[in-house]
Every structure is written in C-alpha cells, then in structure tokens.
Write an enzyme that holds these catalytic residues in place. Structure first.
Site, PDB file in Angstrom:
ATOM      1  CE  LYS A 199      24.054  54.752  94.980  1.00 35.81           C
ATOM      2  NZ  LYS A 199      24.548  53.905  93.900  1.00 35.81           N
ATOM      3  NE  ARG A 209      19.767  48.498  95.530  1.00 35.50           N
ATOM      4  CZ  ARG A 209      19.901  48.721  96.835  1.00 35.50           C
ATOM      5  NH1 ARG A 209      19.308  47.916  97.702  1.00 35.50           N
ATOM      6  NH2 ARG A 209      20.625  49.733  97.270  1.00 35.50           N
ATOM      7  CE  LYS A 222      23.810  47.914  96.488  1.00 36.77           C
ATOM      8  NZ  LYS A 222      23.900  48.367  95.079  1.00 36.77           N
ATOM      9  CD  GLU A 238      31.938  60.282 101.309  1.00 36.57           C
ATOM     10  OE1 GLU A 238      32.664  60.534 100.334  1.00 36.57           O
ATOM     11  OE2 GLU A 238      32.067  59.252 101.992  1.00 36.57           O
ATOM     12  CE  LYS A 253      21.334  56.645  92.762  1.00 37.22           C
ATOM     13  NZ  LYS A 253      22.183  55.714  92.099  1.00 37.22           N
ATOM     14  CB  SER A 279      14.131  53.459  90.344  1.00 36.49           C
ATOM     15  OG  SER A 279      14.725  52.999  91.541  1.00 36.49           O
TER      16      SER A 279
HETATM   17  C1  PBG Z   1      24.393  51.326  92.017  1.00 32.59           C
HETATM   18  C2  PBG Z   1      23.352  52.252  91.558  1.00 32.59           C
HETATM   19  C3  PBG Z   1      22.071  52.341  92.099  1.00 32.59           C
HETATM   20  C4  PBG Z   1      21.401  53.312  91.391  1.00 32.59           C
HETATM   21  C5  PBG Z   1      22.269  53.809  90.427  1.00 32.59           C
HETATM   22  N1  PBG Z   1      23.483  53.158  90.548  1.00 32.59           N
HETATM   23  C6  PBG Z   1      21.391  51.549  93.153  1.00 32.59           C
HETATM   24  C7  PBG Z   1      22.117  51.050  94.298  1.00 32.59           C
HETATM   25  O1  PBG Z   1      22.985  51.719  94.855  1.00 32.59           O
HETATM   26  O2  PBG Z   1      21.797  49.926  94.677  1.00 32.59           O
HETATM   27  C8  PBG Z   1      19.990  53.685  91.679  1.00 32.59           C
HETATM   28  C9  PBG Z   1      19.264  54.432  90.680  1.00 32.59           C
HETATM   29  C10 PBG Z   1      17.811  54.423  90.861  1.00 32.59           C
HETATM   30  O3  PBG Z   1      17.246  53.926  91.863  1.00 32.59           O
HETATM   31  O4  PBG Z   1      17.153  54.941  89.967  1.00 32.59           O
HETATM   32  N2  PBG Z   1      25.664  51.489  91.519  1.00 32.59           N
END
Ligand code: PBG
Length: 327
Positions: A199, A209, A222, A238, A253, A279
């Site tokens: 990720k 968010r 992050k 990972e 992701k 998203s």
């Molecule tokens: C955080 C999480 C995120 C998404 C899924 N779980 C965003 C982040 O790491 O801030 C993002 C999914 C998306 O953007 O569609 N646990």
C-alpha cells in the site's frame, strides 16, 4: 505498392468476426469487489461530493441495497465506516466497541444476505481524531506494536460480526502474523486475511478520506508506514513478508499506477492477488467525463482490464455496479 510481408497481424484484427474471437481477457462479475461506506445516519443516504454516484449508506438502507446489488451479480463487498466526530479520539478506542457502526452493519447484512462475501477493513483511521492508521506515541509517530495490539483485539470483534475476510490496511510491521494468531486462538479458523501488503503513500486517497471523514484541514502524511511510490523493491519485500506471515490474499493499492507491482505479486507468489482501484482513480475519470474530455465507460473498462491484465484476480472498485452492467 504491394509488399510481401510474411507477418500481417492485422489479418485477424481487421476481421469483424475474428477480431472479438481473439480477445485474450474478459472482465467478469467474479472479478469485482464493491467498496461501501456506512453512516450512523438513520434515514438519508449522503452523497460524497468528490466521488460522484457514491454515498454513505444508513445501515438498513445498505442492507436493502446489497440485496439489490446481489441480484445484479455483485457478491463481494468491502465495508468502511463513517463515524460521527464525537466517536473519534486519539487512540481510536471506538474500534473496540462491539456495538460500533461497522460491526452492527456487518451483523445486519449477514442476517439478511448470508450468501455474499463481506470484507472488513481493519484499520484505525476511521476511529482516530487525527486520521492516522495507528496510535501515536509521545513523539507524534505511529507506534507500531501498540497499533498491532489494537488491531488484534478488533479482529475478533470483526470476525464475530460475520466478516468473511479481514483486510488490514494499516501497513504496520508484523500485523498479519499477530492477527492470524489471534484469530486462530479465538477459534476463527475460517476467517481469512486479505492483506493490504503493498500500500503506497499515494495522493489518490483524497476522496476516500472525505468519504470516511478522516481528513483534517492539512493533508495527512502517512509516509512513515505507507510505501514510497518510488520503491518497487520495498513493495516486493512487503508482499513477501505478508505471504510468510499467513495472508490468504495479497493486495496492491492503488491499482493502475502500480501495475508493475501487481504483475510481480502474480508471478512471484502462489496466492490470489487483489488490486484496489482507489477513490482518486475513480474520481479522476469522473472529473474528466464531466468536463466532456473522456468517455467514462470506455475509460473505466480500459482501466479495469489493464488491472486484470497485470495479474489481479480481484479488483476493488467503486465502478463495480457500473462495470457489471456493461460486461
Ligand atoms: C486507510 C485506508 C485508505 C483507503 C482504504 N483504507 C486511505 C488511507 O490510507 O488514508 C483508501 C481507499 C481509497 O482511496 O479508495 N486505512
């Protein structure tokens, strides 16, 4: 002019019947997972301005809607809670409340629609007031082991509520091992783990968010736990660690910006690979469509196909409903 080329690949492409017969890859309903947002609101669905056609669903409306989606052929759903700000605190303690929104929603969904796969995101960011995926230590950094401990406790609550798969999306070290051990010793031997293994600290998460309300005024960094977008080798490491630690499925992701990582995961491991079209990947196509610059459906299918071609067995996508109507 009349050349004598031995190879003319266009012979097949240019034939109206043979062309579609040469299709190497097709999207199917078995490829798609629809991510969903659930809200504490009782009545009204709430539109998410930065994600056209996506909503926060009150629990009972969501139950009805899932039954409708199931009749269209969608059978896997990933659930994310949007909590009232009053439920959030520094440590994200609400994740340990057995009656918290996402656990209640899972129980109701499974009561009414047992024959679907329900995926529970396991992370603290919907629950913390600062929006990080973990508990902060005194110096303001995310404390790895304290966070893993909270996720382990939450994992049995999620399993009890009926989630078929848990999806740790936090990127803490060692969490797959500890969550697996916790689930095994609590008797949840059939609850699987789909690990957000690679990720990235992506800028494509902004609309999500907004959707779960984890965004403060300043953009949240992050990069202390999510991967540097420049780092392939680190992503491979990972994936390797999560496979060793007992993940049932690996996830990459975002999806389209990281097709090389998806391909690597497919070739290197004997585990199913999921990819999350996030998203921002969704909203950028919508925005271009609204400007009249791109054809949304065609670009959507091209994007999903490219993710599958790279090697993803499962694609998490907000387009799932739109896609299934076209495939
Ligand atoms: C955080 C999480 C995120 C998404 C899924 N779980 C965003 C982040 O790491 O801030 C993002 C999914 C998306 O953007 O569609 N646990």
């Amino acid at each position: 002019m009349n050349y004598q080329f031995p190879n003319r690949p266009r012979r097949l492409r240019d034939h109206p019947v043979l062309n579609p017969m040469m299709t190497e890859l097709r999207l199917s309903d078995n490829d798609l997972v629809l991510p969903l947002f659930v809200t504490e609101e009782r009545e009204e669905i709430v539109a998410i301005p930065s994600m056209p056609e996506q909503f926060r669903w009150p629990v009972e409306r969501l139950v009805e809607k899932i039954i409708e989606w199931r009749s269209l052929g969608l059978r896997a759903f990933a659930l994310f809670p949007h909590l009232d700000a009053s439920k959030k605190n520094e440590e994200g303690k609400e994740i340990l409340n057995p009656d918290s929104l996402v656990y209640r929603a899972a129980r109701r969904i499974k009561e009414e629609a047992d024959d679907i796969a329900l995926i529970g995101d396991l992370a603290l960011d919907p629950y913390t007031s600062h929006g990080h995926d973990g508990i902060l230590s005194d110096d303001g950094r995310v404390d790895n082991d304290l966070t893993v401990e909270a996720l382990c406790k939450a994992s049995t609550l999620a399993a009890e509520s009926g989630f078929d798969l848990l999806a740790p999306s936090d990127m803490m070290d060692g969490r797959i091992l500890k969550i697996r051990e916790t689930l095994e010793s609590a008797g949840f031997t059939q609850t699987g783990i789909i690990s957000y293994s690679a990720k990235f600290a992506s800028s494509y998460y902004g609309p999500f968010r907004d959707a779960i309300g984890s965004q403060g005024r300043a953009p949240i960094d992050k990069s202390g736990y999510q991967l540097n977008p420049a780092n392939f080798r680190e992503a491979a490491r990972e994936l390797h660690l999560d496979a060793l630690e007992g993940a049932d499925m690996l996830m990459v992701k975002p999806a389209e910006p990281y097709l090389d990582v998806i391909r690597h995961a497919r070739e290197r491991f004997h585990l199913p690979v999921a990819a999350y079209q996030v998203s921002g990947e969704y909203s950028r196509l919508w925005a271009a469509h609204q400007e009249g610059w791109l054809d949304l459906d065609k670009c959507m299918l091209e994007s999903l196909l490219s993710i599958k071609r790279a090697g993803a067995d499962l694609i998490f996508t907000y387009f799932a409903e739109r896609a299934i109507a076209l495939i």
